[in-house]
Design a protein around this motif. Structure first.
Motif, PDB file in Angstrom:
ATOM      1  N   VAL A  21     -17.618  -8.918  35.761  1.00  0.00           N
ATOM      2  CA  VAL A  21     -18.726  -9.533  35.456  1.00  0.00           C
ATOM      3  C   VAL A  21     -18.429 -11.096  35.015  1.00  0.00           C
ATOM      4  CG1 VAL A  21     -21.010  -9.648  34.034  1.00  0.00           C
ATOM      5  CG2 VAL A  21     -20.203  -7.496  34.825  1.00  0.00           C
ATOM      6  N   SER A  34     -23.768  -1.985  27.464  1.00  0.00           N
ATOM      7  CA  SER A  34     -25.218  -1.451  27.893  1.00  0.00           C
ATOM      8  C   SER A  34     -24.947   0.080  28.647  1.00  0.00           C
ATOM      9  CB  SER A  34     -25.825  -2.359  29.279  1.00  0.00           C
ATOM     10  OG  SER A  34     -25.081  -2.508  30.244  1.00  0.00           O
ATOM     11  N   THR A  69     -22.323  -1.132  31.616  1.00  0.00           N
ATOM     12  CA  THR A  69     -21.176  -2.429  31.525  1.00  0.00           C
ATOM     13  C   THR A  69     -20.218  -2.027  30.174  1.00  0.00           C
ATOM     14  OG1 THR A  69     -22.708  -3.704  30.115  1.00  0.00           O
ATOM     15  CG2 THR A  69     -22.478  -4.252  32.586  1.00  0.00           C
ATOM     16  N   THR A 119     -18.504   6.202  31.159  1.00  0.00           N
ATOM     17  CA  THR A 119     -18.263   5.648  30.197  1.00  0.00           C
ATOM     18  C   THR A 119     -17.870   6.500  28.654  1.00  0.00           C
ATOM     19  OG1 THR A 119     -20.692   6.135  29.533  1.00  0.00           O
ATOM     20  CG2 THR A 119     -20.145   4.214  30.950  1.00  0.00           C
ATOM     21  N   THR A 175     -22.616   8.164  35.629  1.00  0.00           N
ATOM     22  CA  THR A 175     -22.223   7.131  35.055  1.00  0.00           C
ATOM     23  C   THR A 175     -21.995   7.125  33.429  1.00  0.00           C
ATOM     24  OG1 THR A 175     -23.409   5.744  36.577  1.00  0.00           O
ATOM     25  CG2 THR A 175     -22.816   4.462  34.788  1.00  0.00           C
ATOM     26  N   SER A 219     -25.880   2.261  36.452  1.00  0.00           N
ATOM     27  CA  SER A 219     -24.931   1.306  36.228  1.00  0.00           C
ATOM     28  C   SER A 219     -24.708   1.229  34.876  1.00  0.00           C
ATOM     29  CB  SER A 219     -25.168  -0.122  36.911  1.00  0.00           C
ATOM     30  OG  SER A 219     -26.168  -0.729  36.393  1.00  0.00           O
ATOM     31  N   LYS A 223     -18.487  -3.653  35.297  1.00  0.00           N
ATOM     32  CA  LYS A 223     -19.752  -2.901  35.630  1.00  0.00           C
ATOM     33  C   LYS A 223     -19.204  -1.803  36.334  1.00  0.00           C
ATOM     34  CE  LYS A 223     -24.101  -3.314  38.163  1.00  0.00           C
ATOM     35  NZ  LYS A 223     -24.795  -4.143  39.111  1.00  0.00           N
ATOM     36  N   ALA A 231     -20.766   1.286  38.470  1.00  0.00           N
ATOM     37  CA  ALA A 231     -22.042   1.444  39.130  1.00  0.00           C
ATOM     38  C   ALA A 231     -21.758   2.814  40.078  1.00  0.00           C
ATOM     39  CB  ALA A 231     -22.598   0.250  40.053  1.00  0.00           C
TER      40      ALA A 231
END
Length: 228
Positions: free
Chosen positions: A115, A161, A52, A141, A137, A50, A122, A124
């Motif tokens: 979140v 993150s 964020t 991003t 993932t 995951s 998030k 995942a």
């Protein structure tokens, strides 16, 4: 004409369970053991990675946070989720990583959620290979931000993150599956006991004769085993 219903009182229920306790316990343990074996050896574990991200609007960053802004943020995350899981993003992920997956297969592996009711979302990914889950993932991003900015006209899209894969599988849940299997075995075994009792129309005691036929028992012939 009144219809008579056969009833079983609490004492009879306890008596049935007590007389069949060993079978009920054995069925429960066997089903729980089968559930554990199937979960452990027949179901492929899945790992989750995951990351964020936060998407800021073009509003002034110094503006006070209001309920309307929070509601808008929650609604925006739903929009972002559609974009992240769209073929525009995921097809590019498939091409970039050279995945042997169709868009539909990859889409089922990806989940996007808000979140704490904010514009932080998030992302995942679940996969049988933790390294691949992390790679997917990371690719999302990298690919999703410019597309989100273009489609939603957001001010900025930043990763909070980085993608990280868990060391332990997130599914299947061995404890839960074992408990469910044991509970199922318990319910089925108790059900079989009561069904067998309901279908048994023989008289087992003199009380049964008085209860079901209304006759008074005058005497009982004992069963004596003769030694040969």
């Amino acid at each position: 004409m009144e219809q008579e219903y056969e009833t079983i009182d609490l004492r009879e229920i306890l008596f049935l369970i007590k007389n069949n306790l060993l079978a009920i316990v054995a069925s429960t343990v066997i089903c729980a053991l089968l559930g554990f074996i199937v979960t452990t050896f027949l179901i492929t574990p899945k790992y989750e990675a995951s990351a964020t991200m936060i998407v800021n609007s073009r509003q002034e960053q110094t503006a006070n946070l209001t309920n309307d802004m929070i509601t808008t943020a929650k609604n925006l995350v739903a929009t972002y989720s559609i974009i992240v899981k769209s073929d525009t993003v995921l097809d590019e992920v498939i091409d970039q990583l050279g995945l042997e997956l169709s868009y539909e297969q990859l889409e089922k592996k990806v989940t996007v959620s808000a979140v704490d009711s904010t514009q932080v979302m998030k992302i995942a990914v679940q996969d049988e290979n933790p390294a691949q889950a992390k790679a997917i993932t990371e690719a999302i991003t990298q690919i999703a931000p410019p597309i989100i900015q273009d489609k939603v006209e957001a001010g900025s899209v930043k990763v909070i993150s980085e993608a990280r894969a868990g060391e332990r599988p997130v599914s299947p849940n061995k404890k839960m599956n074992t408990a469910i299997a044991g509970l199922l075995g318990l319910v089925l075994s108790v059900g079989v006991v009561f069904l067998r009792e309901m279908l048994n129309n023989t008289f087992k005691t003199d009380d049964d004769i008085q209860k079901y036929l209304g006759f008074t028992v005058l005497g009982v012939i004992p069963h004596v085993e003769m030694e040969g």
